[in-house]
Write a protein that holds these residues in place. Structure first.
Motif, PDB file in Angstrom:
ATOM      1  N   CYS A  18       0.820  -1.210   0.000  1.00  0.00           N
ATOM      2  CA  CYS A  18       0.000   0.000   0.000  1.00  0.00           C
ATOM      3  C   CYS A  18       0.855   1.261   0.000  1.00  0.00           C
ATOM      4  CB  CYS A  18      -0.933   0.003   1.207  1.00  0.00           C
ATOM      5  SG  CYS A  18      -0.057   0.157   2.773  1.00  0.00           S
ATOM      6  N   SER A  19       2.120   1.130   0.410  1.00  0.00           N
ATOM      7  CA  SER A  19       2.975   2.310   0.541  1.00  0.00           C
ATOM      8  C   SER A  19       4.445   1.904   0.496  1.00  0.00           C
ATOM      9  CB  SER A  19       2.693   3.008   1.880  1.00  0.00           C
ATOM     10  OG  SER A  19       3.078   2.148   2.948  1.00  0.00           O
ATOM     11  N   LYS A  20       5.299   2.910   0.380  1.00  0.00           N
ATOM     12  CA  LYS A  20       6.743   2.656   0.409  1.00  0.00           C
ATOM     13  C   LYS A  20       7.149   2.099   1.766  1.00  0.00           C
ATOM     14  CE  LYS A  20      11.255   4.761  -0.445  1.00  0.00           C
ATOM     15  NZ  LYS A  20      11.881   3.551  -0.048  1.00  0.00           N
ATOM     16  N   ARG A  21       6.492   2.570   2.819  1.00  0.00           N
ATOM     17  CA  ARG A  21       6.808   2.081   4.164  1.00  0.00           C
ATOM     18  C   ARG A  21       6.608   0.573   4.259  1.00  0.00           C
ATOM     19  NH1 ARG A  21       4.341   0.033   8.147  1.00  0.00           N
ATOM     20  NH2 ARG A  21       5.079   0.228  10.261  1.00  0.00           N
ATOM     21  N   CYS A  22       5.472   0.072   3.790  1.00  0.00           N
ATOM     22  CA  CYS A  22       5.225  -1.372   3.854  1.00  0.00           C
ATOM     23  C   CYS A  22       6.191  -2.141   2.951  1.00  0.00           C
ATOM     24  CB  CYS A  22       3.778  -1.683   3.506  1.00  0.00           C
ATOM     25  SG  CYS A  22       2.627  -1.315   4.863  1.00  0.00           S
ATOM     26  N   ALA A  23       6.531  -1.566   1.802  1.00  0.00           N
ATOM     27  CA  ALA A  23       7.523  -2.199   0.930  1.00  0.00           C
ATOM     28  C   ALA A  23       8.872  -2.285   1.642  1.00  0.00           C
ATOM     29  CB  ALA A  23       7.655  -1.427  -0.376  1.00  0.00           C
ATOM     30  N   ASP A  24       9.244  -1.235   2.367  1.00  0.00           N
ATOM     31  CA  ASP A  24      10.505  -1.227   3.110  1.00  0.00           C
ATOM     32  C   ASP A  24      10.476  -2.217   4.282  1.00  0.00           C
ATOM     33  OD1 ASP A  24      11.561   0.636   1.392  1.00  0.00           O
ATOM     34  OD2 ASP A  24      11.250   2.344   2.744  1.00  0.00           O
ATOM     35  N   VAL A  25       9.320  -2.342   4.939  1.00  0.00           N
ATOM     36  CA  VAL A  25       9.186  -3.318   6.025  1.00  0.00           C
ATOM     37  C   VAL A  25       9.404  -4.724   5.475  1.00  0.00           C
ATOM     38  CG1 VAL A  25       7.521  -4.377   7.620  1.00  0.00           C
ATOM     39  CG2 VAL A  25       7.715  -1.891   7.494  1.00  0.00           C
ATOM     40  N   ASP A  26       8.811  -5.005   4.311  1.00  0.00           N
ATOM     41  CA  ASP A  26       8.972  -6.315   3.682  1.00  0.00           C
ATOM     42  C   ASP A  26      10.440  -6.562   3.310  1.00  0.00           C
ATOM     43  OD1 ASP A  26       7.605  -8.726   2.399  1.00  0.00           O
ATOM     44  OD2 ASP A  26       8.716  -7.879   0.702  1.00  0.00           O
ATOM     45  N   LEU A  27      11.098  -5.563   2.733  1.00  0.00           N
ATOM     46  CA  LEU A  27      12.504  -5.703   2.370  1.00  0.00           C
ATOM     47  C   LEU A  27      13.357  -5.981   3.604  1.00  0.00           C
ATOM     48  CD1 LEU A  27      14.780  -5.564   0.290  1.00  0.00           C
ATOM     49  CD2 LEU A  27      14.837  -3.081   0.646  1.00  0.00           C
ATOM     50  N   ALA A  28      13.074  -5.284   4.696  1.00  0.00           N
ATOM     51  CA  ALA A  28      13.828  -5.504   5.932  1.00  0.00           C
ATOM     52  C   ALA A  28      13.645  -6.934   6.441  1.00  0.00           C
ATOM     53  CB  ALA A  28      13.400  -4.507   7.001  1.00  0.00           C
ATOM     54  N   LYS A  29      12.437  -7.476   6.282  1.00  0.00           N
ATOM     55  CA  LYS A  29      12.216  -8.869   6.688  1.00  0.00           C
ATOM     56  C   LYS A  29      13.054  -9.823   5.839  1.00  0.00           C
ATOM     57  CE  LYS A  29       7.585  -8.509   8.652  1.00  0.00           C
ATOM     58  NZ  LYS A  29       6.194  -9.006   8.545  1.00  0.00           N
ATOM     59  N   TRP A  30      13.118  -9.565   4.531  1.00  0.00           N
ATOM     60  CA  TRP A  30      13.942 -10.416   3.662  1.00  0.00           C
ATOM     61  C   TRP A  30      15.414 -10.316   4.049  1.00  0.00           C
ATOM     62  CZ3 TRP A  30      12.670 -14.253   0.677  1.00  0.00           C
ATOM     63  CH2 TRP A  30      11.417 -14.311   0.115  1.00  0.00           C
ATOM     64  N   LEU A  31      15.898  -9.096   4.202  1.00  0.00           N
ATOM     65  CA  LEU A  31      17.320  -8.891   4.504  1.00  0.00           C
ATOM     66  C   LEU A  31      17.700  -9.404   5.881  1.00  0.00           C
ATOM     67  CD1 LEU A  31      17.823  -5.343   2.972  1.00  0.00           C
ATOM     68  CD2 LEU A  31      18.461  -7.551   1.974  1.00  0.00           C
ATOM     69  N   GLY A  32      16.768  -9.354   6.818  1.00  0.00           N
ATOM     70  CA  GLY A  32      17.032  -9.812   8.175  1.00  0.00           C
ATOM     71  C   GLY A  32      16.818 -11.308   8.383  1.00  0.00           C
ATOM     72  N   GLY A  33      16.389 -11.994   7.335  1.00  0.00           N
ATOM     73  CA  GLY A  33      16.169 -13.433   7.452  1.00  0.00           C
ATOM     74  C   GLY A  33      14.815 -13.798   8.023  1.00  0.00           C
ATOM     75  N   GLY A  34      13.916 -12.846   8.095  1.00  0.00           N
ATOM     76  CA  GLY A  34      12.598 -13.099   8.648  1.00  0.00           C
ATOM     77  C   GLY A  34      11.746 -14.050   7.823  1.00  0.00           C
ATOM     78  N   TYR A  35      12.083 -14.208   6.552  1.00  0.00           N
ATOM     79  CA  TYR A  35      11.332 -15.096   5.686  1.00  0.00           C
ATOM     80  C   TYR A  35      12.074 -16.402   5.438  1.00  0.00           C
ATOM     81  CZ  TYR A  35       8.219 -11.202   4.521  1.00  0.00           C
ATOM     82  OH  TYR A  35       7.317 -10.175   4.565  1.00  0.00           O
ATOM     83  N   ALA A  36      13.053 -16.701   6.234  1.00  0.00           N
ATOM     84  CA  ALA A  36      13.827 -17.935   6.054  1.00  0.00           C
ATOM     85  C   ALA A  36      12.953 -19.152   6.342  1.00  0.00           C
ATOM     86  CB  ALA A  36      15.036 -17.939   6.982  1.00  0.00           C
ATOM     87  N   ILE A  37      13.209 -20.216   5.595  1.00  0.00           N
ATOM     88  CA  ILE A  37      12.480 -21.467   5.803  1.00  0.00           C
ATOM     89  C   ILE A  37      13.383 -22.397   6.602  1.00  0.00           C
ATOM     90  CG2 ILE A  37      11.443 -23.460   4.669  1.00  0.00           C
ATOM     91  CD1 ILE A  37      10.965 -21.603   2.241  1.00  0.00           C
ATOM     92  N   PRO A  38      12.964 -22.787   7.799  1.00  0.00           N
ATOM     93  CA  PRO A  38      13.791 -23.670   8.613  1.00  0.00           C
ATOM     94  C   PRO A  38      13.951 -25.036   7.957  1.00  0.00           C
ATOM     95  CG  PRO A  38      11.715 -23.187   9.735  1.00  0.00           C
ATOM     96  CD  PRO A  38      11.701 -22.455   8.437  1.00  0.00           C
ATOM     97  N   SER A  39      15.097 -25.644   8.180  1.00  0.00           N
ATOM     98  CA  SER A  39      15.370 -26.954   7.604  1.00  0.00           C
ATOM     99  C   SER A  39      15.993 -27.860   8.649  1.00  0.00           C
ATOM    100  CB  SER A  39      16.333 -26.814   6.424  1.00  0.00           C
ATOM    101  OG  SER A  39      16.726 -28.073   5.960  1.00  0.00           O
TER     102      SER A  39
END
Length: 65
Positions: A18-39
């Protein structure tokens, strides 16, 4: 379509967000490993240990202070 971060309506300029802020929050999750799949695959664990050992021995890598 709803923003995957806050569920507001999306903005075409920032789709699927919806906004640049939410896009940045999503990017931070990717860069921080928040979307990692445990194995639990033993091969993944061995590869991680090898990569960490190699990183310790590489003098070119920056070290935390």
């Amino acid at each position: 379509m709803a923003c995957p971060i806050c569920d507001k309506d999306t903005n075409p300029a920032f789709r699927p967000f919806c906004s640049k802020r939410c896009a940045d929050v999503d990017l931070a999750k990717w860069l921080g490993g928040g979307y990692a799949i445990p194995s639990n695959d033993p091969d993944d664990i061995d590869e991680l240990e090898d990569a960490l050992e190699k990183a310790k021995q590489d003098p070119e890598l920056p070290r935390p202070s």
